[in-house]
Design an enzyme around this catalytic site. Structure first.
Site, PDB file in Angstrom:
ATOM      1  N   HIS A   1      25.400  12.871   2.950  1.00  0.00           N
ATOM      2  CA  HIS A   1      24.024  13.177   2.570  1.00  0.00           C
ATOM      3  C   HIS A   1      23.897  14.708   2.581  1.00  0.00           C
ATOM      4  CE1 HIS A   1      19.635  13.487   3.137  1.00  0.00           C
ATOM      5  NE2 HIS A   1      19.543  12.223   2.748  1.00  0.00           N
TER       6      HIS A   1
ATOM      7  N   ASP B   1      27.053  11.383  11.681  1.00  0.00           N
ATOM      8  CA  ASP B   1      25.713  11.150  11.152  1.00  0.00           C
ATOM      9  C   ASP B   1      25.508   9.632  11.085  1.00  0.00           C
ATOM     10  OD1 ASP B   1      23.551  10.615   9.559  1.00  0.00           O
ATOM     11  OD2 ASP B   1      24.138  11.950   7.918  1.00  0.00           O
TER      12      ASP B   1
ATOM     13  N   GLN C   1      22.511   5.843   8.857  1.00  0.00           N
ATOM     14  CA  GLN C   1      22.567   4.535   8.185  1.00  0.00           C
ATOM     15  C   GLN C   1      23.362   3.511   8.994  1.00  0.00           C
ATOM     16  OE1 GLN C   1      20.822   3.810   5.585  1.00  0.00           O
ATOM     17  NE2 GLN C   1      20.229   5.844   4.899  1.00  0.00           N
TER      18      GLN C   1
ATOM     19  N   LYS D   1      14.461   5.158  10.170  1.00  0.00           N
ATOM     20  CA  LYS D   1      15.428   4.248   9.544  1.00  0.00           C
ATOM     21  C   LYS D   1      15.847   3.145  10.521  1.00  0.00           C
ATOM     22  CE  LYS D   1      17.315   7.963   6.716  1.00  0.00           C
ATOM     23  NZ  LYS D   1      16.838   7.744   5.360  1.00  0.00           N
TER      24      LYS D   1
ATOM     25  N   CYS E   1      20.135  11.988  -2.546  1.00  0.00           N
ATOM     26  CA  CYS E   1      20.501  13.151  -1.719  1.00  0.00           C
ATOM     27  C   CYS E   1      21.996  13.175  -1.421  1.00  0.00           C
ATOM     28  CB  CYS E   1      19.711  13.192  -0.410  1.00  0.00           C
ATOM     29  SG  CYS E   1      17.967  13.464  -0.665  1.00  0.00           S
TER      30      CYS E   1
HETATM   31  N1  PLP Z   1      22.055  11.270   6.666  1.00  0.00           N
HETATM   32  C1  PLP Z   1      22.055  10.098   6.022  1.00  0.00           C
HETATM   33  C2  PLP Z   1      23.330   9.315   5.922  1.00  0.00           C
HETATM   34  C3  PLP Z   1      20.866   9.603   5.472  1.00  0.00           C
HETATM   35  O1  PLP Z   1      20.868   8.442   4.838  1.00  0.00           O
HETATM   36  C4  PLP Z   1      19.687  10.367   5.607  1.00  0.00           C
HETATM   37  C5  PLP Z   1      18.433   9.917   4.975  1.00  0.00           C
HETATM   38  O2  PLP Z   1      18.445   9.228   3.979  1.00  0.00           O
HETATM   39  C6  PLP Z   1      19.736  11.561   6.300  1.00  0.00           C
HETATM   40  C7  PLP Z   1      20.940  11.993   6.815  1.00  0.00           C
HETATM   41  C8  PLP Z   1      18.517  12.403   6.515  1.00  0.00           C
HETATM   42  O3  PLP Z   1      17.625  11.741   7.346  1.00  0.00           O
HETATM   43  P1  PLP Z   1      16.188  12.335   7.669  1.00  0.00           P
HETATM   44  O4  PLP Z   1      15.571  12.652   6.324  1.00  0.00           O
HETATM   45  O5  PLP Z   1      15.487  11.237   8.380  1.00  0.00           O
HETATM   46  O6  PLP Z   1      16.371  13.557   8.479  1.00  0.00           O
END
Ligand code: PLP
Length: 405
Positions: free
Chosen positions: A122, A199, A202, A225, A363
């Site tokens: 992401h 990270d 998900q 999430k 993203c």
């Molecule tokens: N990392 C991953 C794998 C994501 O799916 C997301 C959000 O879609 C993020 C980071 C960013 O999360 P947040 O916008 O809640 O900070």
């Protein structure tokens, strides 16, 4: 343990209609809907005991502080961290990664040190490291993807060397659903004395994660999430690392003593929680963790696998539909394109049928570049989705195909 097949009734929003049709919510990778228990927990903060936390001598402040710290302990147990002070509340995954880049990164990395990310990250796990590259002159290396959307591990092993300081990879790809072999990734990095950030945005709601077993140095995720509120997230970090890292944001709560000559800093976890935290969000996240824990992981994983397998089979049978991301281990997501129909058009037409999917690059532009496409349509699943909803998605896609000839 509650019956997973009844989960749907806990989510009031799922009873509503959209465009005159019952809502089919398949945009869970973007954000999850909230069970009544979470809505009630947040509401109770404001109706029963709202007060700024810590430092208070009065009743409400003590109750609110207790609930806030209780939530931290729930999260500690949820991810099996050794200590509750290894749980730092942030605004979300993005802020947690930026915190690590700005503290660990700025203080322990120097010119020509190497950070490894992957092609399926992401943007939140790419851009903070690029900013660090601008500040410190570090090198960024990228683990490539194979055609199925899996990391090419041999390339990764070949990248590791004595200059590698940090490996930052997703547990699960939000764009493709690939589940990465993070345990192997962590073990290989540790052999080179590199630290690892995972990270887990998900991951944490789809299967159990265990900090002691994984041995990640940092693990980050977002409350929204995980069936929890927006504006709250978690940075887990190993005690010995967090203790070496300087604070990032300055302000209230993160200090021990302030004079104009010198300020000393508070201990963990407060050192990284400057200002009034989103205590209502944290308490709501604690309720979300309680909610998810009312089901067995076996049921959650089993139910979601059945749903994903069903969706994959039904969608694959649609003439002209191509699925992107066919990794052997997947979780929660099916990304696809149908013939020459632009994903945006597909998304808008499905919305008219009450079906919420996400379209675009999610993203994760480098993933789209890898496949030479501008974006995909993404259906993503939660414990409250059903096979009937997958059937509605399939019918909807067939209708859109007819309209576009
Ligand atoms: N990392 C991953 C794998 C994501 O799916 C997301 C959000 O879609 C993020 C980071 C960013 O999360 P947040 O916008 O809640 O900070």
């Amino acid at each position: 343990m509650k019956d997973i097949n009844t989960a749907r009734t806990d989510f009031p929003i799922l009873a509503r209609e959209v465009n005159g049709k019952p809502l089919v919510y398949l945009d869970n990778a973007a954000t999850m809907q909230k069970p009544q228990a979470v809505i009630d927990a947040v509401s109770r903060v404001y109706t029963d005991y709202n007060s700024n936390i810590h430092r208070g001598t009065h009743f409400l402040s003590n109750v609110c502080t207790g609930e806030f710290e209780n939530a931290r302990e729930k999260i500690q147990k949820f991810i099996n961290a050794r200590n509750s002070y290894e749980i730092i509340f942030t605004r979300g995954t993005t802020e947690a990664i930026n915190l690590v880049a700005n503290t660990f990164g700025d203080n322990f990395l120097s010119e020509d040190d190497e950070v490894i990310v992957s092609e399926l990250e992401h943007h939140s796990n790419i851009v903070p490291w690029q900013l660090l590259r601008e500040r410190k002159g570090i090198k960024l290396k990228v683990i490539p993807l194979n055609e199925d959307g899996e990391l090419v591990l041999d390339e990764y092993y070949g990248m590791l060397n004595e200059k590698t300081r940090l490996v930052a990879v997703a547990h699960v790809s939000n764009a493709l659903g690939t589940v990465n072999p993070v345990k192997e990734i962590i073990e290989a990095a540790h052999k080179m004395n590199a630290k690892v950030l995972i990270d887990g945005a998900q991951a944490v709601h789809h299967f159990p994660v265990d900090m002691r077993e994984l041995d990640a140095d940092f693990y980050v995720f977002s409350g929204h999430k995980l069936y929890g509120p927006t504006g709250i997230g978690v940075l887990y970090g190993k005690e010995e690392l967090l203790n070496k890292m300087p604070p990032w944001h300055g302000g209230g709560e993160m200090i021990k003593n302030v004079t104009f000559e010198k300020t000393t800093y508070n201990e963990l976890p407060f050192r990284f929680e400057a200002g009034t935290p989103d205590y209502a969000g944290a308490i709501g996240l604690g309720a979300a963790v309680d909610y998810l824990s009312s089901y067995s992981w076996e049921d959650i994983v089993g139910y979601e696998k059945e749903l994903l397998d069903y969706a994959t089979e039904k969608l694959s049978a649609i003439d002209g539909l191509k699925i992107y991301g066919t990794a052997e281990k997947k979780s929660g997501v099916v990304s696809f394109l149908v013939g020459k129909i632009h994903p945006y058009d597909m998304g808008v037409m499905l919305d008219k049928l009450g079906i919420a999917v996400r379209t675009g690059h999610h993203c994760a532009q480098p993933v789209m570049d890898r496949y030479g496409i501008p974006g995909t349509v993404r259906a993503s699943f939660a414990i409250y989705n059903t096979k009937e909803e997958v059937d509605k998605l399939v019918d909807g896609i067939e209708k859109v195909k007819k309209i576009f000839g």
